[in-house]
Scaffold this motif. Structure first.
Motif, PDB file in Angstrom:
ATOM      1  N   ARG A  20       0.891  -4.424  -0.213  1.00 18.04           N
ATOM      2  CA  ARG A  20      -0.034  -3.923   0.807  1.00 18.04           C
ATOM      3  C   ARG A  20      -1.332  -3.411   0.214  1.00 18.04           C
ATOM      4  N   GLY A  21      -1.340  -3.205  -1.094  1.00 21.60           N
ATOM      5  CA  GLY A  21      -2.529  -2.669  -1.741  1.00 21.60           C
ATOM      6  C   GLY A  21      -2.542  -1.164  -1.817  1.00 21.60           C
ATOM      7  N   THR A  22      -1.417  -0.534  -1.483  1.00 18.18           N
ATOM      8  CA  THR A  22      -1.324   0.921  -1.513  1.00 18.18           C
ATOM      9  C   THR A  22      -1.066   1.434  -2.924  1.00 18.18           C
ATOM     10  N   PRO A  24      -1.126   0.130  -7.211  1.00 23.55           N
ATOM     11  CA  PRO A  24      -1.553  -0.947  -8.111  1.00 23.55           C
ATOM     12  C   PRO A  24      -0.377  -1.892  -8.403  1.00 23.55           C
ATOM     13  N   LEU A  25      -0.678  -3.159  -8.567  1.00 24.34           N
ATOM     14  CA  LEU A  25       0.364  -4.150  -8.836  1.00 24.34           C
ATOM     15  C   LEU A  25       1.137  -3.853 -10.112  1.00 24.34           C
ATOM     16  N   LEU A 113      -5.350   4.144  -3.270  1.00 29.83           N
ATOM     17  CA  LEU A 113      -6.087   2.876  -3.167  1.00 29.83           C
ATOM     18  C   LEU A 113      -6.555   2.605  -1.742  1.00 29.83           C
ATOM     19  N   THR A 114      -6.040   3.372  -0.792  1.00 25.06           N
ATOM     20  CA  THR A 114      -6.432   3.119   0.605  1.00 25.06           C
ATOM     21  C   THR A 114      -7.278   4.228   1.148  1.00 25.06           C
TER      22      THR A 114
END
Length: 114
Positions: A20-22, A24-25, A113-114
């Motif tokens: 979801r981008g919440t 980091p990968l 990140l959000t």
């Protein structure tokens, strides 16, 4: 097997948050890699315990849990029936889980990140 379900659910949630981008990968990458290393370490230690060979230190198992391998360690404890009944080990293990999860929450709040 509740603990296996808990570990799997945690990994799914971490991967979902990263997708979801919440998060980091790299976060699920660390957890998955450390978990795999923990499973391997528990398997090696269980085998060594059965054959009388050199054992993996409990400290190493706890460090792997602390750096993010606790889901894999939790699964390995159940699958291999290893280190799951030793009270002193379990106390320290769950302390590493709490510290790791606390560090993850701290990191998440420091670097949203959000």
């Amino acid at each position: 097997m509740l603990s296996v379900s808990m570990a799997c659910l945690f990994l799914v949630v971490i991967c979902g948050l990263a997708a979801r981008g919440t998060l980091p990968l790299g976060v699920p990458g660390v957890y998955l890699t450390a978990s795999l290393a923990a499973v391997i370490a528990y398997a090696v230690d269980k085998s060594a315990a059965q054959t009388g060979a050199w054992r993996t230190s409990e400290r190493t198992l706890h460090v792997l849990a602390l750096i993010g391998g606790w889901p894999g360690a939790l699964i390995a404890q159940q699958v291999f029936r290893h280190k799951s009944r030793k009270p002193t080990f379990q106390f320290t293990f769950w302390a590493t889980v709490a510290l790791n999860c606390g560090a993850l929450v701290w990191f998440w709040h420091l670097h949203p990140l959000t």
